[in-house]
Design an enzyme around this catalytic site. Structure first.
Site, PDB file in Angstrom:
ATOM      1  CG  ASN A 177      99.582  -1.492 105.554  1.00 56.62           C
ATOM      2  OD1 ASN A 177      98.984  -1.694 104.502  1.00 56.62           O
ATOM      3  ND2 ASN A 177     100.662  -2.180 105.892  1.00 56.62           N
ATOM      4  N   GLY A 253      95.896  -7.440 101.467  1.00 58.87           N
ATOM      5  CA  GLY A 253      94.890  -7.065 102.447  1.00 58.87           C
ATOM      6  C   GLY A 253      94.604  -8.193 103.420  1.00 58.87           C
ATOM      7  CB  THR A 257      89.349  -9.287 101.461  1.00 64.41           C
ATOM      8  OG1 THR A 257      88.695  -8.438 102.409  1.00 64.41           O
ATOM      9  CG2 THR A 257      89.093  -8.766 100.061  1.00 64.41           C
ATOM     10  CD  GLU A 276     101.196  -9.355 102.079  1.00 68.00           C
ATOM     11  OE1 GLU A 276     100.779  -9.938 103.110  1.00 68.00           O
ATOM     12  OE2 GLU A 276     101.361  -8.142 102.001  1.00 68.00           O
ATOM     13  CB  CYS A 310     101.739  -7.212 106.241  1.00 65.20           C
ATOM     14  SG  CYS A 310     102.895  -6.920 104.869  1.00 65.20           S
ATOM     15  CD  GLU A 480     102.323  -9.236  93.483  1.00 66.16           C
ATOM     16  OE1 GLU A 480     102.673  -8.052  93.454  1.00 66.16           O
ATOM     17  OE2 GLU A 480     101.133  -9.596  93.550  1.00 66.16           O
TER      18      GLU A 480
END
Length: 501
Positions: A177, A253, A257, A276, A310, A480
């Site tokens: 994205n 992502g 996953t 994240e 996101c 982060e």
């Protein structure tokens, strides 16, 4: 490399469009390992990448496998001892050189980011600037970072201090994205703190990562310090995560996953893992707001990059007293300001287009009210999804609960402050939230009770790069940014040294 040399010259939309129109074959990318562009070691297969604006194949990404990953891991492992001992000043200068080269080619990166992902050129320019900021920020951070030191009374007295060292080889896995921005958000601190890496960009959007590899060559980054291996999740991502010589993983992502990464690293206890995983973010609009300001902010948070951020606010909750006025103004504002092909681009891929479409079909089955937008075509010529505003959906609906990640928002009424907080927190995700109110006490009272890693009050997408980025609940683990990125990429030890022996 002829393809890369040609791409480097295509720094306007016109040049890029003319080049793509003249191409008989898709652009083929290569892996970047040890400062060389390499073909796959064992495979001659390719992944087709499609132009979101017309649905045609225009790039082919190598279908790399575990062999290619291990070649990159071996190369990075050999580069680590030297790079980890490089002085902070030298690393800082390297990051600044990288930032300077990208800055000199801002329009090149923006043009290809726009074409590859589908975002508007204006949005792509913003993200390229932020990629430059990532390198510049960490270049200066490492020159001024602080550490703790204390004296312990006794006989003899003891100096206790913290010492950090780079973790080692990192796997850096990024989504489609915001390809360049999120890739550099991981690469910059990885290099700054003395680690080496293998980056795995999304196979859907790989071009700017390919161009970034050339930046590393131009900046004379030492061989093997940063490598880029293209491919899919099962072939490259999984091999990176599972490799015992990869001592850390930073992933942005989807939650499925993320769960698999936690499973694959469960027995490797010492491996650093930062995840994240996205969000389904609430927007709370209280009855004391200025409605025009609230409307423009809610629209931007909903439809920027076609809702493919996101941090987008896709669940809007509005106080009953202003609901009708807000909704009429919101619909009118979106109709006027969010137009396909002008202020909105297509979504990134056919797979994602069909996912969004499936949720809109579900909304229609559930008798949702479509204030604007509708069901896009099942067989599109390009992945164009107009903005959609929905109401009248049960709060237990998957349309409200799942991260659709597109230009789709739901609007729901609330009556009381506690109810608004409960609605905001009624989701497995907890990445971000927006609170709109002019009551200073409420700003803190509500903001401090929302289950989200980032809360914006009367603003959105404002970040100081030293602050923590990450979510609560299913939105991930780890943080982060600034000192938080230092925690990801370094090991901490405490030394105790007596004043006399």
């Amino acid at each position: 490399m002829e393809t890369l040399t040609k791409l480097w010259q295509l720094n306007t939309e016109q040049k890029a469009d003319e080049f793509l129109a003249s191409q008989r074959e898709p652009i083929r990318l290569r892996n970047f390992v040890g400062n060389e562009f390499l073909h796959c070691a064992t495979s001659n297969e390719w992944i087709n990448s499609f132009n979101p604006r017309n649905g045609k194949v225009f790039v082919q990404v190598p279908l790399s496998d575990s062999t290619d990953v291990e070649v990159a891991v071996e190369t990075a492992t050999k580069a680590f001892p030297s790079w980890s001992q490089t002085s902070r000043k030298a690393r800082s200068q390297m990051l600044q050189r990288i930032a300077s080269i990208i800055s000199d080619e801002k329009e090149l990166f923006a043009v290809w980011e726009s074409i590859d992902q589908g975002k508007t050129l204006a949005r792509a320019r913003v993200e390229v600037e932020r990629a430059i900021d990532n390198f510049n920020y960490f270049a200066t951070y490492i020159l001024h970072e602080e550490s703790a030191a204390r004296y312990v009374d006794g006989s003899p007295s003891v100096l206790t201090y913290e010492h950090r060292s780079p973790v080692g080889v990192f796997g850096l896995i990024t989504p489609w994205n915001m390809p360049l921005y999120l890739l550099t958000w991981k690469i910059a601190p990885c290099l700054a703190f003395g680690c080496v890496g293998i980056a795995k960009p999304s196979e859907v959007t790989s071009i700017t990562a390919f161009l970034l590899a050339e930046v590393f060559k131009k900046a004379e980054l030492p061989s093997g310090v940063m490598n880029i291996v293209f491919g899919d999740g099962p072939g490259v991502g999984s091999a990176l995560v599972r490799s015992t010589r990869v001592r850390g993983v930073s992933f942005t992502g989807g939650p499925a996953t993320g769960v698999q990464i936690k499973r694959d690293t469960a027995e490797d206890i010492g491996k650093h893992v930062s995840l994240e995983l996205g969000g389904k973010n609430p927007v709370l609009v209280f009855d004391d707001v200025d409605i025009p300001n609230a409307v423009s902010l809610a629209a931007r948070a909903a439809f920027e990059n076609s809702g493919q951020i996101c941090l987008c606010g896709s669940r809007i909750y509005v106080h009953r007293r202003i609901y009708d006025n807000f909704m009429s103004a919101f619909v009118a504002y979106v109709e006027k300001n969010y137009r396909l092909g002008e202020t909105m681009g297509p979504v990134a891929s056919l797979q994602h287009y069909l996912k969004i479409r499936s949720y809109l079909l579900q909304a229609r089955v559930e008798s949702a009210k479509f204030h604007i937008g509708g069901i896009p075509s099942e067989e599109p010529d390009g992945y164009w999804v107009p903005p959609v505003i929905l109401s009248g959906i049960d709060t237990n609906s998957q349309v409200i609960r799942d991260e659709i990640f597109g230009p789709v928002v739901t609007v729901t009424i609330f009556d009381r402050e506690d109810e608004a907080i409960a609605l905001a927190n009624d989701n497995v995700n907890g990445l971000a939230a927006i609170v709109m109110t002019n009551d200073i006490s409420r700003m803190r009272r509500v903001g401090e009770r929302i289950d989200a890693g980032l809360v914006w009050v009367n603003c959105w997408l404002v970040r100081e790069l030293g602050t923590a980025f990450g979510g609560l609940k299913a939105s991930g683990v780890g943080r982060e940014g600034g000192a938080h990125s230092r925690d990801v990429f370094t090991n901490l030890r405490t030394l105790h040294v007596p004043s006399a022996w």
